[in-house]
Enzyme design. Structure first.
Site, PDB file in Angstrom:
ATOM      1  N   ASP A 197      -2.563  -4.842 -18.708  1.00 36.24           N
ATOM      2  CA  ASP A 197      -1.724  -3.641 -18.827  1.00 36.24           C
ATOM      3  C   ASP A 197      -1.771  -3.041 -20.237  1.00 36.24           C
ATOM      4  O   ASP A 197      -0.757  -2.567 -20.763  1.00 36.24           O
ATOM      5  CB  ASP A 197      -0.264  -3.973 -18.443  1.00 36.24           C
ATOM      6  CG  ASP A 197      -0.167  -4.566 -17.052  1.00 36.24           C
ATOM      7  OD1 ASP A 197      -0.905  -4.115 -16.167  1.00 36.24           O
ATOM      8  OD2 ASP A 197       0.642  -5.481 -16.849  1.00 36.24           O
ATOM      9  N   GLN A 251       8.764   7.283  -8.296  1.00 39.71           N
ATOM     10  CA  GLN A 251       8.058   7.969  -9.390  1.00 39.71           C
ATOM     11  C   GLN A 251       6.574   7.612  -9.419  1.00 39.71           C
ATOM     12  O   GLN A 251       5.735   8.438  -9.764  1.00 39.71           O
ATOM     13  CB  GLN A 251       8.719   7.643 -10.736  1.00 39.71           C
ATOM     14  CG  GLN A 251      10.093   8.239 -10.885  1.00 39.71           C
ATOM     15  CD  GLN A 251      10.095   9.740 -10.654  1.00 39.71           C
ATOM     16  OE1 GLN A 251       9.297  10.475 -11.227  1.00 39.71           O
ATOM     17  NE2 GLN A 251      10.979  10.204  -9.774  1.00 39.71           N
ATOM     18  N   GLU A 252       6.244   6.358  -9.061  1.00 39.90           N
ATOM     19  CA  GLU A 252       4.826   5.977  -8.975  1.00 39.90           C
ATOM     20  C   GLU A 252       4.095   6.894  -8.004  1.00 39.90           C
ATOM     21  O   GLU A 252       2.955   7.301  -8.249  1.00 39.90           O
ATOM     22  CB  GLU A 252       4.686   4.533  -8.467  1.00 39.90           C
ATOM     23  CG  GLU A 252       5.161   3.482  -9.433  1.00 39.90           C
ATOM     24  CD  GLU A 252       4.950   2.078  -8.892  1.00 39.90           C
ATOM     25  OE1 GLU A 252       5.185   1.136  -9.645  1.00 39.90           O
ATOM     26  OE2 GLU A 252       4.567   1.914  -7.720  1.00 39.90           O
ATOM     27  N   GLY A 281       0.780  -1.239   0.000  1.00 40.28           N
ATOM     28  CA  GLY A 281       0.000   0.000   0.000  1.00 40.28           C
ATOM     29  C   GLY A 281       0.808   1.282   0.000  1.00 40.28           C
ATOM     30  O   GLY A 281       0.334   2.319   0.458  1.00 40.28           O
ATOM     31  N   ARG A 321      -5.180  -8.927  -9.528  1.00 44.63           N
ATOM     32  CA  ARG A 321      -6.182  -9.708 -10.247  1.00 44.63           C
ATOM     33  C   ARG A 321      -6.563  -9.013 -11.555  1.00 44.63           C
ATOM     34  O   ARG A 321      -6.626  -7.787 -11.603  1.00 44.63           O
ATOM     35  CB  ARG A 321      -7.469  -9.884  -9.420  1.00 44.63           C
ATOM     36  CG  ARG A 321      -7.309 -10.856  -8.292  1.00 44.63           C
ATOM     37  CD  ARG A 321      -8.536 -10.925  -7.428  1.00 44.63           C
ATOM     38  NE  ARG A 321      -8.242 -11.768  -6.289  1.00 44.63           N
ATOM     39  CZ  ARG A 321      -8.444 -13.092  -6.256  1.00 44.63           C
ATOM     40  NH1 ARG A 321      -9.014 -13.701  -7.276  1.00 44.63           N
ATOM     41  NH2 ARG A 321      -8.098 -13.791  -5.201  1.00 44.63           N
ATOM     42  N   ILE A 322      -6.870  -9.814 -12.560  1.00 40.52           N
ATOM     43  CA  ILE A 322      -7.352  -9.291 -13.839  1.00 40.52           C
ATOM     44  C   ILE A 322      -8.842  -8.965 -13.684  1.00 40.52           C
ATOM     45  O   ILE A 322      -9.606  -9.803 -13.198  1.00 40.52           O
ATOM     46  CB  ILE A 322      -7.200 -10.355 -14.964  1.00 40.52           C
ATOM     47  CG1 ILE A 322      -5.771 -10.888 -15.033  1.00 40.52           C
ATOM     48  CG2 ILE A 322      -7.674  -9.803 -16.308  1.00 40.52           C
ATOM     49  CD1 ILE A 322      -4.775  -9.934 -15.574  1.00 40.52           C
ATOM     50  N   LEU A 323      -9.216  -7.747 -14.110  1.00 45.12           N
ATOM     51  CA  LEU A 323     -10.632  -7.380 -14.036  1.00 45.12           C
ATOM     52  C   LEU A 323     -11.377  -7.900 -15.261  1.00 45.12           C
ATOM     53  O   LEU A 323     -10.820  -8.018 -16.346  1.00 45.12           O
ATOM     54  CB  LEU A 323     -10.787  -5.855 -13.938  1.00 45.12           C
ATOM     55  CG  LEU A 323     -10.064  -5.166 -12.781  1.00 45.12           C
ATOM     56  CD1 LEU A 323     -10.511  -3.710 -12.687  1.00 45.12           C
ATOM     57  CD2 LEU A 323     -10.264  -5.882 -11.455  1.00 45.12           C
ATOM     58  N   HIS A 369       1.431   0.906 -13.289  1.00 44.63           N
ATOM     59  CA  HIS A 369       2.253  -0.233 -13.717  1.00 44.63           C
ATOM     60  C   HIS A 369       3.723   0.162 -13.645  1.00 44.63           C
ATOM     61  O   HIS A 369       4.097   1.249 -14.116  1.00 44.63           O
ATOM     62  CB  HIS A 369       1.887  -0.645 -15.144  1.00 44.63           C
ATOM     63  CG  HIS A 369       2.678  -1.820 -15.615  1.00 44.63           C
ATOM     64  ND1 HIS A 369       2.385  -3.106 -15.202  1.00 44.63           N
ATOM     65  CD2 HIS A 369       3.777  -1.902 -16.410  1.00 44.63           C
ATOM     66  CE1 HIS A 369       3.281  -3.934 -15.740  1.00 44.63           C
ATOM     67  NE2 HIS A 369       4.129  -3.236 -16.480  1.00 44.63           N
TER      68      HIS A 369
HETATM   69  C1  GRF Z   1       3.541  -1.154  -7.545  1.00 42.32           C
HETATM   70  O1  GRF Z   1       4.893  -1.340  -7.903  1.00 42.32           O
HETATM   71  C2  GRF Z   1       2.668  -1.076  -8.755  1.00 42.32           C
HETATM   72  O2  GRF Z   1       3.313  -0.553  -9.864  1.00 42.32           O
HETATM   73  C3  GRF Z   1       2.290  -2.493  -9.009  1.00 42.32           C
HETATM   74  O3  GRF Z   1       2.155  -3.058  -7.719  1.00 42.32           O
HETATM   75  C4  GRF Z   1       2.979  -2.360  -6.802  1.00 42.32           C
HETATM   76  C5  GRF Z   1       2.150  -1.953  -5.627  1.00 42.32           C
HETATM   77  O4  GRF Z   1       2.935  -1.429  -4.585  1.00 42.32           O
HETATM   78  N1  GRF Z   1       1.090  -2.549  -9.803  1.00 42.32           N
HETATM   79  P1  GRF Z   1       2.270  -0.808  -3.296  1.00 42.32           P
HETATM   80  O5  GRF Z   1       1.394  -1.873  -2.643  1.00 42.32           O
HETATM   81  O6  GRF Z   1       1.469   0.393  -3.701  1.00 42.32           O
HETATM   82  O7  GRF Z   1       3.415  -0.448  -2.418  1.00 42.32           O
END
Ligand code: GRF
Length: 208
Positions: free
Chosen positions: A152, A180-181, A17, A98-100, A116
């Site tokens: 994706d 960066q996310e 999270g 999971r795939i939606l 992603h």
């Molecule tokens: C992230 O690296 C995201 O890109 C991928 O799953 C990971 C989730 O990380 N889809 P977190 O649980 O938000 O730390």
């Protein structure tokens, strides 16, 4: 100050999270005009649920059974019921493993976004940071995109780049991608909150 009504976001995750925290922090800092109406997880002891409860955000484990990697049938119906109960306008997939399937996709058309850990369309699927490193790519990053029926493959909202360094390990690279996310996801959600995004086929246009 943004006076528009805050966007009601549901966060779905299966893991630790950190993206949920980044979204919550952006809201608290006034960078994202939204509220997180619930956090839902298919993993009963996922850290994301604990972190949400610590912030006083409704957090529910909802089983994805009998399937392991997709959300379909009764499990999908359980999620749709909960998402409607909490009044979610947008669903943020933050590590939801999971795939939606079409039921949920149709209920929230163009309102489900995923983060992603690669520059799509390169390296879809699992452990994309490791895929990029093993491939010998020099640049990777992260992508926020709408979710469609593929893996994706949905229209891209925004991307951030991350250089791959000589000394990188999968762990060090993933950590830099995650930084960066944590910038990209709140930024993309704010664009949605401001109503600045339109989808035309595969192309996402952002009003500036
Ligand atoms: C992230 O690296 C995201 O890109 C991928 O799953 C990971 C989730 O990380 N889809 P977190 O649980 O938000 O730390």
């Amino acid at each position: 100050m943004n006076k528009a009504k805050p966007l009601s976001i549901a966060v779905l995750g299966s893991g630790k999270g950190s993206n949920f925290l980044a979204i919550a922090d952006a809201i608290a800092a006034g960078r994202l005009n939204a509220r997180i109406v619930c956090v839902l997880s298919d993993v009963p002891d996922a850290l994301i649920l604990e972190r949400a409860r610590q912030k006083g955000i409704p957090a529910e484990y909802i089983s994805g059974a009998p399937f392991r990697t997709k959300l379909e049938g009764e499990a999908e119906a359980r999620y749709i019921t909960a998402l409607k109960k909490y009044g979610a306008e947008v669903i943020a997939l933050a590590g939801f493993m999971r795939i939606l399937k079409p039921g949920l996709l149709a209920a929230f058309k163009n309102r489900i976004v995923n983060i992603h850990p690669a520059l799509l369309p390169a390296f879809p699927g699992m452990e994309s940071w490791k895929q990029a490193l093993d491939y010998g790519a020099k640049i990777t990053g992260c992508t926020v995109h709408f979710v469609d029926a593929g893996t994706d493959t949905g229209p891209i909202i925004l991307q951030k780049t991350v250089p791959i360094l000589d000394g990188d390990t999968p762990e060090s690279l993933h950590a830099r991608i995650q930084e960066q996310e944590h910038v990209a996801f709140p930024e993309a959600l704010q664009l949605l909150a401001e109503g600045k995004i339109t989808v035309e086929g595969r192309r996402v246009r952002i009003a500036r």
